[in-house]
Design an enzyme around this catalytic site. Structure first.
Site, short mmCIF file in Angstrom:
data_model
loop_
_atom_site.label_atom_id
_atom_site.label_comp_id
_atom_site.label_asym_id
_atom_site.label_seq_id
_atom_site.Cartn_x
_atom_site.Cartn_y
_atom_site.Cartn_z
N ASP A 1 39.84 -50.37 -6.33
CA ASP A 1 41.04 -49.74 -6.63
C ASP A 1 41.36 -48.52 -5.80
O ASP A 1 40.65 -47.55 -5.98
CB ASP A 1 41.26 -49.33 -8.37
N ASP B 1 42.45 -45.19 -7.46
CA ASP B 1 41.42 -44.41 -8.41
C ASP B 1 40.30 -44.02 -7.49
O ASP B 1 39.89 -42.89 -7.69
CB ASP B 1 40.71 -45.54 -9.15
N ARG C 1 51.42 -51.34 -10.64
CA ARG C 1 51.08 -52.74 -11.02
C ARG C 1 50.71 -52.41 -12.55
O ARG C 1 49.64 -52.11 -12.79
CB ARG C 1 50.17 -53.08 -10.02
N THR D 1 50.03 -58.51 -15.82
CA THR D 1 51.07 -59.37 -15.34
C THR D 1 51.13 -59.12 -13.82
O THR D 1 51.63 -60.18 -13.16
CB THR D 1 52.40 -59.16 -15.74
C1 PRP Z 1 47.81 -50.73 -5.97
C2 PRP Z 1 48.10 -50.43 -4.40
C3 PRP Z 1 49.41 -51.12 -4.35
C4 PRP Z 1 49.35 -52.35 -5.51
C5 PRP Z 1 49.08 -53.65 -4.75
O1 PRP Z 1 48.71 -49.74 -6.66
O2 PRP Z 1 47.91 -49.10 -4.07
O3 PRP Z 1 50.51 -50.49 -4.78
O4 PRP Z 1 48.43 -52.01 -6.39
O5 PRP Z 1 49.13 -54.89 -5.38
P1 PRP Z 1 50.24 -55.71 -5.37
O6 PRP Z 1 50.26 -56.30 -3.87
O7 PRP Z 1 49.45 -57.01 -6.04
O8 PRP Z 1 51.64 -55.25 -5.80
P2 PRP Z 1 48.51 -49.49 -8.33
O9 PRP Z 1 49.46 -50.28 -9.03
O10 PRP Z 1 47.03 -49.92 -8.74
O11 PRP Z 1 48.60 -47.93 -8.54
P3 PRP Z 1 48.10 -46.57 -7.77
O12 PRP Z 1 48.31 -46.58 -6.54
O13 PRP Z 1 48.81 -45.55 -8.69
O14 PRP Z 1 46.83 -46.68 -8.21
N1 URA Z 2 45.23 -52.51 -5.74
C1 URA Z 2 44.07 -51.90 -5.31
O1 URA Z 2 43.63 -50.49 -5.25
N2 URA Z 2 43.09 -52.76 -4.93
C2 URA Z 2 43.14 -54.08 -4.93
O2 URA Z 2 42.09 -54.82 -4.64
C3 URA Z 2 44.17 -54.69 -5.25
C4 URA Z 2 45.38 -53.78 -5.73
#
Ligand code: PRP
Ligand code: URA
Length: 209
Positions: free
Chosen positions: A200, A203, A104, A108
């Site tokens: 997150d 993370d 994500r 944006t």
């Molecule tokens: C997080 C989570 C989802 C997304 C959710 O991933 O694991 O994939 O955000 O957000 P959304 O519903 O607004 O799309 P992230 O993009 O942070 O990647 P990561 O899993 O690599 O940390």
């Molecule tokens: N992705 C995450 O990991 N946490 C949130 O709260 C939203 C998106």
């Protein structure tokens, strides 16, 4: 409040969610608690699996047994979705595992795709998309679009925590997809994080804070 949303909130899940939400939980304990919740999610989802009868011979006589009537495919959304795979794969050891890489954009909030690999027979399988966080719904919706383009028809989405905004979006864009979650939280903040949430998930799972 929402059709097609199943909240899996048994006492085991509620206790683990408390550990997961706690900002003082370290990565090791976070992963372990998430894994334990994932078993409850997988068992609940398995209630929808269709079964065929098969004959089985015990040491004493023949009787009726059961097998799934469709192959099960689980697809974690990288990275955070990986945290849910172990429990599903343990309970469904013959499940195939595909991967979808989505990141994500922090400004944006739009998902950026970087990796896709899934088994070929999506059209005949039951496909379970895994991502612990359903926030705006952008990532889940993009992943479901990709799976549908490659033939998936019987789709389920499994999350740990869902925001109402993401559930609403998925139900508008993918009304055929049943959503499972351990908690429907209150709302998103201005940065697209779920409140109260757990921060997150990627993370915290991988220690990249
Ligand atoms: C997080 C989570 C989802 C997304 C959710 O991933 O694991 O994939 O955000 O957000 P959304 O519903 O607004 O799309 P992230 O993009 O942070 O990647 P990561 O899993 O690599 O940390
Ligand atoms: N992705 C995450 O990991 N946490 C949130 O709260 C939203 C998106």
């Amino acid at each position: 409040m929402f059709d097609n949303l199943i909240i899996v909130d048994n006492p085991l899940v509620k206790r683990e969610l408390t550990v997961l939400r706690d900002k003082n939980t370290d990565s090791e304990n976070f992963r372990a608690a998430l894994d334990r919740v994932a078993y409850s999610l997988a068992i609940k989802v398995s209630e929808t699996f269709g079964m065929d009868k098969v004959e089985v011979e015990t040491p004493l006589e023949k009787t009726t047994g059961h097998k799934f009537n469709k192959e099960i495919i689980v697809i974690p959304v990288l990275r955070a979705g990986l945290s849910l795979v172990h429990a599903f794969h343990t309970l469904i050891p013959d499940a195939k595992v595909g991967h979808i890489g989505l990141q994500r954009d922090e400004e944006t909030l739009q998902p950026i795709a970087y990796y896709f690999k899934a088994p070929k027979n999506l059209d005949h399988a039951k496909t379970i998309l895994l991502d612990p966080m359903l926030a705006t719904g952008g990532s889940a919706s993009a992943a479901l679009n990709w799976l549908k383009k490659r033939g998936a028809k019987d789709l389920t989405f499994v999350s740990l925590i869902a925001a109402p905004e993401g559930v609403k979006r998925l139900q508008e864009e993918h009304p055929d997809v049943r959503i499972y979650t351990a908690s429907l939280d209150r709302e998103l903040n201005d940065a697209g994080y779920i409140l109260p949430g757990l921060g997150d998930a990627g993370d915290r799972t991988f220690g990249t804070l």
